[in-house]
Scaffold this active site. Structure first.
Site, PDB file in Angstrom:
ATOM      1  N   TYR A 161      -4.337 -13.765  10.643  1.00 27.72           N
ATOM      2  CA  TYR A 161      -3.112 -13.722   9.664  1.00 27.72           C
ATOM      3  C   TYR A 161      -3.319 -14.997   8.940  1.00 27.72           C
ATOM      4  O   TYR A 161      -2.683 -14.948   7.773  1.00 27.72           O
ATOM      5  CB  TYR A 161      -1.883 -13.589  10.514  1.00 27.72           C
ATOM      6  CG  TYR A 161      -0.830 -12.842   9.671  1.00 27.72           C
ATOM      7  CD1 TYR A 161      -0.887 -11.611   8.965  1.00 27.72           C
ATOM      8  CD2 TYR A 161       0.484 -13.432   9.524  1.00 27.72           C
ATOM      9  CE1 TYR A 161       0.079 -10.967   8.319  1.00 27.72           C
ATOM     10  CE2 TYR A 161       1.485 -12.762   8.793  1.00 27.72           C
ATOM     11  CZ  TYR A 161       1.241 -11.500   8.156  1.00 27.72           C
ATOM     12  OH  TYR A 161       2.321 -10.934   7.394  1.00 27.72           O
ATOM     13  N   LYS A 176       4.975 -16.418   5.769  1.00 30.06           N
ATOM     14  CA  LYS A 176       5.960 -15.709   6.452  1.00 30.06           C
ATOM     15  C   LYS A 176       6.816 -16.424   6.973  1.00 30.06           C
ATOM     16  O   LYS A 176       8.348 -16.782   6.886  1.00 30.06           O
ATOM     17  CB  LYS A 176       5.282 -14.918   7.148  1.00 30.06           C
ATOM     18  CG  LYS A 176       4.681 -13.602   6.768  1.00 30.06           C
ATOM     19  CD  LYS A 176       5.478 -12.640   5.920  1.00 30.06           C
ATOM     20  CE  LYS A 176       4.918 -11.376   5.445  1.00 30.06           C
ATOM     21  NZ  LYS A 176       5.672 -10.801   4.204  1.00 30.06           N
TER      22      LYS A 176
HETATM   23  P1  NAD Z   1       1.908  -2.432   0.416  1.00 28.71           P
HETATM   24  O1  NAD Z   1       0.315  -2.749   0.271  1.00 28.71           O
HETATM   25  O2  NAD Z   1       2.088  -1.030   0.624  1.00 28.71           O
HETATM   26  O3  NAD Z   1       2.834  -3.390  -0.257  1.00 28.71           O
HETATM   27  C1  NAD Z   1       2.470  -4.616  -0.703  1.00 28.71           C
HETATM   28  C2  NAD Z   1       3.014  -4.758  -2.282  1.00 28.71           C
HETATM   29  O4  NAD Z   1       2.799  -6.030  -2.670  1.00 28.71           O
HETATM   30  C3  NAD Z   1       2.401  -3.580  -3.042  1.00 28.71           C
HETATM   31  O5  NAD Z   1       3.138  -3.016  -3.739  1.00 28.71           O
HETATM   32  C4  NAD Z   1       1.524  -4.741  -4.128  1.00 28.71           C
HETATM   33  O6  NAD Z   1       1.597  -4.148  -5.481  1.00 28.71           O
HETATM   34  C5  NAD Z   1       2.607  -5.811  -4.085  1.00 28.71           C
HETATM   35  N1  NAD Z   1       1.879  -7.405  -4.701  1.00 28.71           N
HETATM   36  C6  NAD Z   1       0.998  -7.850  -4.243  1.00 28.71           C
HETATM   37  N2  NAD Z   1       0.690  -8.937  -5.117  1.00 28.71           N
HETATM   38  C7  NAD Z   1       1.634  -8.781  -6.118  1.00 28.71           C
HETATM   39  C8  NAD Z   1       2.031  -9.578  -7.417  1.00 28.71           C
HETATM   40  N3  NAD Z   1       1.215 -10.512  -7.667  1.00 28.71           N
HETATM   41  N4  NAD Z   1       3.034  -8.903  -7.948  1.00 28.71           N
HETATM   42  C9  NAD Z   1       3.803  -8.039  -7.761  1.00 28.71           C
HETATM   43  N5  NAD Z   1       3.637  -7.315  -6.589  1.00 28.71           N
HETATM   44  C10 NAD Z   1       2.468  -7.727  -5.722  1.00 28.71           C
HETATM   45  O7  NAD Z   1       2.016  -3.192   2.052  1.00 28.71           O
HETATM   46  P2  NAD Z   1       3.205  -3.306   2.992  1.00 28.71           P
HETATM   47  O8  NAD Z   1       2.719  -3.519   4.291  1.00 28.71           O
HETATM   48  O9  NAD Z   1       4.348  -2.165   2.575  1.00 28.71           O
HETATM   49  O10 NAD Z   1       3.994  -4.556   2.471  1.00 28.71           O
HETATM   50  C11 NAD Z   1       5.327  -4.636   2.089  1.00 28.71           C
HETATM   51  C12 NAD Z   1       5.737  -6.030   2.828  1.00 28.71           C
HETATM   52  O11 NAD Z   1       5.980  -5.589   4.153  1.00 28.71           O
HETATM   53  C13 NAD Z   1       4.870  -7.126   2.730  1.00 28.71           C
HETATM   54  O12 NAD Z   1       5.491  -8.368   2.686  1.00 28.71           O
HETATM   55  C14 NAD Z   1       4.270  -7.553   4.046  1.00 28.71           C
HETATM   56  O13 NAD Z   1       3.647  -8.884   4.282  1.00 28.71           O
HETATM   57  C15 NAD Z   1       5.368  -6.838   5.034  1.00 28.71           C
HETATM   58  N6  NAD Z   1       4.950  -6.255   6.350  1.00 28.71           N
HETATM   59  C16 NAD Z   1       3.874  -5.532   6.358  1.00 28.71           C
HETATM   60  C17 NAD Z   1       3.537  -5.190   7.874  1.00 28.71           C
HETATM   61  C18 NAD Z   1       2.575  -4.215   7.847  1.00 28.71           C
HETATM   62  O14 NAD Z   1       1.855  -4.088   9.236  1.00 28.71           O
HETATM   63  N7  NAD Z   1       2.058  -3.299   7.003  1.00 28.71           N
HETATM   64  C19 NAD Z   1       4.143  -5.707   8.941  1.00 28.71           C
HETATM   65  C20 NAD Z   1       5.272  -6.640   8.701  1.00 28.71           C
HETATM   66  C21 NAD Z   1       5.494  -7.116   7.410  1.00 28.71           C
END
Ligand code: NAD
Length: 305
Positions: free
Chosen positions: A174, A181
């Site tokens: 990570y 985070k």
């Molecule tokens: P996802 O890929 O569907 O979403 C990530 C989003 O970030 C995308 O829509 C992407 O376009 C956007 N993004 C990245 N760079 C960008 C930029 N420069 N400008 C504007 N937008 C940008 O994946 P997700 O897992 O739904 O992620 C959403 C959030 O949840 C993130 O903060 C991620 O760290 C967090 N999260 C995810 C998980 C997991 O297991 N998937 C677990 C805990 C937290």
């Protein structure tokens, strides 16, 4: 797409939350939908099922093609391009919301990025360029969006960002994202203080692993995801509807006394110190079945589901 909204509603009813209209009359911005696996999408459809009016941002036209039909399926007509590295595009989003709506009730920030080549190996090898970029996109973009959103929340409001347990504990691969985070979670507390006097609440959901575009960028994600799911107290992963339900709580008037909080929705994984002895025994001998079997083949099978 109406089916998806119905399914979120059904899920709430299944959870004993057969309430309608918790978000009626509330208007909010959703940042971070890439496709229908995105956590932001799970949250958006739940909020819409409770009467929220939504605006969406998308990152670039390629994703816009996917986000547009999703947004339209929830009746949203305010859809704006936004790359958080380009502050002018962030400004434009909030100026447009001010012009079209004259105010804002809630913000969902589900945006994160780190170079895939550095979501593996040692944290110590993180490059300066990726560290700075990861911090800007995954952490400081929330502060910049929150400041602009708060200026529109003249009648109070609520904000939610998405974090992960890798911000509080060292998680393999990570790396810089874990530091982003940690800083994001700290910014939730500082922003809660900054905006609390205006009845604006700021919270984060710490999500358990879920298969999304961003999640897939982490090296060996499927093995790590399967391990966490298998060893969590609930012995399973979490769903988009469960993340949507938590966001509904934090963004609605159900949680008016809650701010500066990091709320885990991870099947309880954060609460354990180590797997049950049976699982450790099986791991040591390479034999076993049921919940104790954690060999890689089984884990991969779980992760693929
Ligand atoms: P996802 O890929 O569907 O979403 C990530 C989003 O970030 C995308 O829509 C992407 O376009 C956007 N993004 C990245 N760079 C960008 C930029 N420069 N400008 C504007 N937008 C940008 O994946 P997700 O897992 O739904 O992620 C959403 C959030 O949840 C993130 O903060 C991620 O760290 C967090 N999260 C995810 C998980 C997991 O297991 N998937 C677990 C805990 C937290």
């Amino acid at each position: 797409m109406e089916v998806r909204v119905a399914s979120a509603q059904n899920a709430l009813e299944h959870l004993g939350l057969g309430m309608q209209g918790l978000m009626q009359g509330k208007r909010g911005l959703i940042m971070g939908v890439a496709n229908d696996h995105s956590i932001a999408w799970g949250i958006a459809r739940t909020l819409a099922s409770q009467g929220a009016t939504l605006a969406f941002t998308y990152q670039g036209e390629a994703l816009g093609k996917r986000v547009r039909p999703l947004a339209e399926s929830l009746g949203a007509d305010l859809l704006m391009t936004c790359d958080v590295e380009d502050i002018a595009s962030v400004d434009k989003v909030f100026t447009t919301i001010g012009e079209k709506w004259g105010g804002l009730d809630f913000l969902v920030h589900a945006v994160a990025f780190s170079d895939k080549n550095e979501l593996k190996g040692r944290y110590a090898d993180t490059s300066r360029a990726n560290f700075v970029r990861t911090m800007l996109i995954s952490c400081f973009s929330f502060t910049e969006a929150a400041k602009r959103a708060a200026a529109l929340m003249t009648n109070g409001g609520a904000m939610v960002t998405l974090t992960y347990n890798g911000g509080t504990r060292a998680m393999p691969n990570y790396n810089a994202m874990g530091l982003a985070k940690a800083a994001l979670e700290a910014s939730v507390r500082y922003l809660a203080v900054d905006f609390g006097g205006h009845a604006i609440r700021v919270n984060a959901i710490s999500a358990g692993p879920i298969r999304t575009l961003a999640g897939a960028g982490i090296s060996d994600a499927r093995f790590m995801f399967a391990y966490q799911q298998r060893h969590s107290p609930l012995h399973r992963g979490v769903t988009l509807d469960e993340l949507g339900g938590a966001a509904l709580y934090l963004l609605s008037d159900l949680s008016t006394g809650v701010t500066g909080e990091i709320h885990f929705v991870d099947s309880g994984y954060n609460a354990i110190a180590m797997p049950q002895p049976e699982a450790l025994r099986v791991s040591a001998t390479g034999n076993g079945n049921g919940n104790g079997n954690i060999n890689n083949e089984e884990s991969a099978k779980d992760a693929a589901q």
